[in-house]
Write an enzyme that holds these catalytic residues in place. Structure first.
Site, PDB file in Angstrom:
ATOM      1  N   THR A   1      -5.701  -0.673  10.815  1.00 37.54           N
ATOM      2  CA  THR A   1      -6.017   0.758  10.870  1.00 37.54           C
ATOM      3  C   THR A   1      -7.116   1.030  11.912  1.00 37.54           C
ATOM      4  O   THR A   1      -7.466   2.178  12.148  1.00 37.54           O
ATOM      5  CB  THR A   1      -6.489   1.277   9.498  1.00 37.54           C
ATOM      6  OG1 THR A   1      -7.663   0.548   9.116  1.00 37.54           O
ATOM      7  CG2 THR A   1      -5.418   1.099   8.441  1.00 37.54           C
TER       8      THR A   1
ATOM      9  N   SER B   1       6.550   9.012 -11.487  1.00 38.66           N
ATOM     10  CA  SER B   1       6.085  10.171 -10.737  1.00 38.66           C
ATOM     11  C   SER B   1       7.219  10.579  -9.804  1.00 38.66           C
ATOM     12  O   SER B   1       7.659   9.784  -8.986  1.00 38.66           O
ATOM     13  CB  SER B   1       4.830   9.810  -9.935  1.00 38.66           C
ATOM     14  OG  SER B   1       4.605  10.784  -8.938  1.00 38.66           O
TER      15      SER B   1
ATOM     16  N   GLY C   1       0.821  -1.201   0.000  1.00 39.90           N
ATOM     17  CA  GLY C   1       0.000   0.000   0.000  1.00 39.90           C
ATOM     18  C   GLY C   1       0.859   1.257   0.000  1.00 39.90           C
ATOM     19  O   GLY C   1       2.091   1.189   0.067  1.00 39.90           O
ATOM     20  N   ASP C   2       0.175   2.401  -0.112  1.00 42.16           N
ATOM     21  CA  ASP C   2       0.854   3.700  -0.073  1.00 42.16           C
ATOM     22  C   ASP C   2       1.875   3.873  -1.190  1.00 42.16           C
ATOM     23  O   ASP C   2       2.900   4.519  -1.015  1.00 42.16           O
ATOM     24  CB  ASP C   2       1.508   3.942   1.299  1.00 42.16           C
ATOM     25  CG  ASP C   2       0.508   3.782   2.411  1.00 42.16           C
ATOM     26  OD1 ASP C   2      -0.595   4.324   2.278  1.00 42.16           O
ATOM     27  OD2 ASP C   2       0.816   3.088   3.407  1.00 42.16           O
TER      28      ASP C   2
ATOM     29  N   LYS D   1       8.006   8.120  -6.550  1.00 37.11           N
ATOM     30  CA  LYS D   1       8.910   8.617  -5.513  1.00 37.11           C
ATOM     31  C   LYS D   1      10.400   8.276  -5.631  1.00 37.11           C
ATOM     32  O   LYS D   1      11.081   8.189  -4.599  1.00 37.11           O
ATOM     33  CB  LYS D   1       8.375   8.212  -4.124  1.00 37.11           C
ATOM     34  CG  LYS D   1       6.975   8.788  -3.849  1.00 37.11           C
ATOM     35  CD  LYS D   1       6.456   8.448  -2.473  1.00 37.11           C
ATOM     36  CE  LYS D   1       6.718   9.524  -1.466  1.00 37.11           C
ATOM     37  NZ  LYS D   1       5.974   9.322  -0.201  1.00 37.11           N
TER      38      LYS D   1
ATOM     39  N   ARG E   1     -22.165 -14.346   6.407  1.00 39.24           N
ATOM     40  CA  ARG E   1     -23.579 -14.074   6.096  1.00 39.24           C
ATOM     41  C   ARG E   1     -24.281 -13.279   7.194  1.00 39.24           C
ATOM     42  O   ARG E   1     -25.456 -13.469   7.477  1.00 39.24           O
ATOM     43  CB  ARG E   1     -24.317 -15.393   5.806  1.00 39.24           C
ATOM     44  CG  ARG E   1     -23.786 -16.066   4.550  1.00 39.24           C
ATOM     45  CD  ARG E   1     -24.140 -17.507   4.488  1.00 39.24           C
ATOM     46  NE  ARG E   1     -23.513 -18.233   5.575  1.00 39.24           N
ATOM     47  CZ  ARG E   1     -23.609 -19.543   5.762  1.00 39.24           C
ATOM     48  NH1 ARG E   1     -24.315 -20.260   4.943  1.00 39.24           N
ATOM     49  NH2 ARG E   1     -23.002 -20.125   6.770  1.00 39.24           N
TER      50      ARG E   1
ATOM     51  N   HIS F   1      -5.917   7.905  -0.077  1.00 36.05           N
ATOM     52  CA  HIS F   1      -5.381   8.258  -1.389  1.00 36.05           C
ATOM     53  C   HIS F   1      -5.193   9.769  -1.480  1.00 36.05           C
ATOM     54  O   HIS F   1      -6.158  10.529  -1.462  1.00 36.05           O
ATOM     55  CB  HIS F   1      -6.319   7.731  -2.494  1.00 36.05           C
ATOM     56  CG  HIS F   1      -6.335   6.231  -2.563  1.00 36.05           C
ATOM     57  ND1 HIS F   1      -7.149   5.522  -3.403  1.00 36.05           N
ATOM     58  CD2 HIS F   1      -5.609   5.308  -1.887  1.00 36.05           C
ATOM     59  CE1 HIS F   1      -6.916   4.222  -3.236  1.00 36.05           C
ATOM     60  NE2 HIS F   1      -5.999   4.070  -2.320  1.00 36.05           N
ATOM     61  N   THR F   2      -3.932  10.171  -1.518  1.00 35.73           N
ATOM     62  CA  THR F   2      -3.595  11.600  -1.452  1.00 35.73           C
ATOM     63  C   THR F   2      -3.500  12.211  -2.842  1.00 35.73           C
ATOM     64  O   THR F   2      -2.857  11.660  -3.726  1.00 35.73           O
ATOM     65  CB  THR F   2      -2.249  11.775  -0.720  1.00 35.73           C
ATOM     66  OG1 THR F   2      -2.346  11.109   0.542  1.00 35.73           O
ATOM     67  CG2 THR F   2      -1.915  13.237  -0.508  1.00 35.73           C
TER      68      THR F   2
ATOM     69  N   ARG G   1       5.606   5.139   8.805  1.00 37.70           N
ATOM     70  CA  ARG G   1       5.722   3.925   7.983  1.00 37.70           C
ATOM     71  C   ARG G   1       7.131   3.360   8.089  1.00 37.70           C
ATOM     72  O   ARG G   1       8.103   4.124   8.144  1.00 37.70           O
ATOM     73  CB  ARG G   1       5.417   4.259   6.519  1.00 37.70           C
ATOM     74  CG  ARG G   1       3.995   4.713   6.305  1.00 37.70           C
ATOM     75  CD  ARG G   1       3.745   5.045   4.836  1.00 37.70           C
ATOM     76  NE  ARG G   1       2.405   5.589   4.650  1.00 37.70           N
ATOM     77  CZ  ARG G   1       2.093   6.565   3.798  1.00 37.70           C
ATOM     78  NH1 ARG G   1       3.025   7.112   3.053  1.00 37.70           N
ATOM     79  NH2 ARG G   1       0.858   6.993   3.695  1.00 37.70           N
TER      80      ARG G   1
ATOM     81  N   LYS H   1      -2.708   9.778  -6.759  1.00 40.71           N
ATOM     82  CA  LYS H   1      -2.197  10.724  -7.769  1.00 40.71           C
ATOM     83  C   LYS H   1      -2.214  10.102  -9.161  1.00 40.71           C
ATOM     84  O   LYS H   1      -2.544  10.766 -10.146  1.00 40.71           O
ATOM     85  CB  LYS H   1      -0.761  11.141  -7.399  1.00 40.71           C
ATOM     86  CG  LYS H   1      -0.132  11.977  -8.483  1.00 40.71           C
ATOM     87  CD  LYS H   1       1.290  12.392  -8.186  1.00 40.71           C
ATOM     88  CE  LYS H   1       1.920  12.944  -9.462  1.00 40.71           C
ATOM     89  NZ  LYS H   1       3.269  13.455  -9.280  1.00 40.71           N
TER      90      LYS H   1
END
Ligand code: IMP
Ligand code: MG
Length: 415
Positions: free
Chosen positions: A127, A404, A12-13, A331, A141, A43-44, A305, A18
């Site tokens: 989380t 990116s 994740g992350d 990144k 169910r 989601h930033t 993180r 973006k």
């Protein structure tokens, strides 16, 4: 027309928000679909004017005013969090009405799910949003779905909850929590009935297939990452949904052959939030440097993180599981704080042998070799950056199509 997907290839992350925003602009997707997870995601996105927005539930296509956004049957939805996000978007001038729909089959995250998550799932470092307990109820169910709420009455919801709550309360009491009353849960659901009714869509799978037939382009927005998948992730320390491409088929009734491109997003280093094995983790000053430079603090929980080197066998595994067709790196600019950096290409196993393969159930036994030492680069135009791209290409089949290299919308190049 086919459907494309954006999926995370690590824990994740990876920067999916973006990328979704960018792909919607570039390829003109008309419908954006969240197909799994819940408000555990963060989601930033940075808007044109630099405003930072973190979306948890609502698809990242919401800022493109002509697009339709769907929350699919496989999502678990907390109505309170949903309302909060709608309200926040309204303050930014974004009106979601008639542009956002929630499937009638979507499961509701109830307050007892959130309570059970915090009471019972501490070891995993979840989380704390009730995600796991809500998916347990879906399989067991015992889920309450959007349709139940929208068509519900005081009586029908009381009957439904009378079947569910005794078991929940037995567990809650066992762990020292305060039992929850049926009446309070009925009131809770009725409070959100009107809101859910105004966003509910029945037969979402028929709508999706009809849209594809009508030539519309659809983008599926994955949340979390492949290593957090319930089957193919680092099991017990994972989330509770199907995170991989199979989730799109299983949760939305979309046939596999309708899927065209699978965009796999990966970071130039690796991060993980929450507990669980992480072979290339850097538990030293370099990890701290990456965390600071990359602002690696959870966008949902704010937790720091864990950071580590790029892990190529793991990336290869995630590409295979998802049938990735196009890779997107995020990144690499963060690595420029280091004079040299490492990349992992294999592991030493418990019995002292080496292997180039990642095996999820053995993650805790694998020692990363981190055998590639590369010279740092100042920016993505530095020839040293090409060395990193070449190394990745020698391990992983799909080509890297985009990089990116900063948080702003325009800091992205196509290769
Ligand atoms: P849960 O999804 O809240 O049940 O958490 C299970 C594990 O997945 C924990 O390690 C979380 O930190 C991790 N996790 C869940 N959602 C995300 C996410 O969107 N990004 C990164 N990690 C996540
Ligand atoms: Mg996130």
């Amino acid at each position: 027309m086919p459907i494309d997907a954006v999926l995370g290839l690590q824990w994740g992350d990876e920067g999916k928000g973006k990328i979704v925003d960018r792909l919607v602009k570039q390829y003109g997707y008309e419908i954006i679909l969240r197909f799994q997870g819940g408000h555990n995601a963060g989601h930033t996105i940075y808007l044109e004017d630099g405003t930072k927005v973190v979306l948890h539930l609502i698809p990242s296509g919401i800022f493109h005013t002509t697009k339709l956004n769907l929350i699919g049957p496989g999502v678990v939805l907390n109505p309170e969090a949903f309302k909060k996000e709608l309200d926040h978007l309204a303050t930014l001038g974004v009106n979601c009405k008639d542009r956002l729909f929630v499937s009638s089959l979507t499961s509701i995250i109830m307050p007892y799910h959130t309570l059970l998550d915090t009471l019972c799932c501490g070891k995993i470092g979840t989380t704390g949003r009730g995600i796991g307990p809500a998916y347990e109820d879906l399989t067991g169910r015992k889920a309450i779905r959007v349709y139940d709420v929208v068509t519900g009455t005081k009586q029908s919801l009381t009957e439904l909850l009378a079947d569910i709550l005794p078991i929940k309360n037995a567990i809650i009491s066992h762990f020292g929590g305060t039992p929850i009353t049926i009446d309070s849960m009925v009131d809770y659901l009725l409070e959100y009935k009107e809101l859910l009714a105004s966003f509910m869509m029945e037969n979402m799978n028929r709508f999706i297939l009809g849209s594809l037939d009508a030539g519309k382009l659809i983008l599926a927005e994955g949340a979390q990452g492949t290593l957090l998948d319930i089957i193919f992730g680092t099991y017990r320390f994972n989330t509770s949904s199907l995170v991989t491409i199979s989730g799109l088929n299983a949760y939305c009734g979309i046939p596999p052959q309708a899927v065209r491109k699978v965009f796999g997003i990966f970071k130039a280093y690796v991060t993980r939030v929450g507990n669980g094995p992480f072979p290339t983790e850097l538990m030293n000053g370099i990890g701290d440097q990456l965390r600071e430079a990359g602002h690696e603090f959870g966008s949902t929980t704010g937790r720091p993180r864990r950071c580590g080197w790029l892990d190529l066998p793991l990336l290869n595994y995630a590409c295979q599981i998802n049938g990735v067709t196009d890779l997107i790196m995020t990144k690499p600019d963060v690595l420029s704080v280091l004079d040299t950096f490492k990349v992992n290409g294999g592991y030493e196993t418990k019995d002292g042998k080496s292997t180039p393969f990642f095996t999820p159930e053995k993650t805790g036994e694998l020692i990363a070799l981190n055998e590639f030492i590369l010279d740092g680069f100042t920016d993505i135009h530095d020839p040293n950056f090409q060395d990193l791209l070449d190394l990745i290409a020698s391990y992983v089949e799909p080509p890297i199509r985009m990089v990116s290299h900063g948080p702003a919308r325009d800091e992205i190049i196509t290769l």
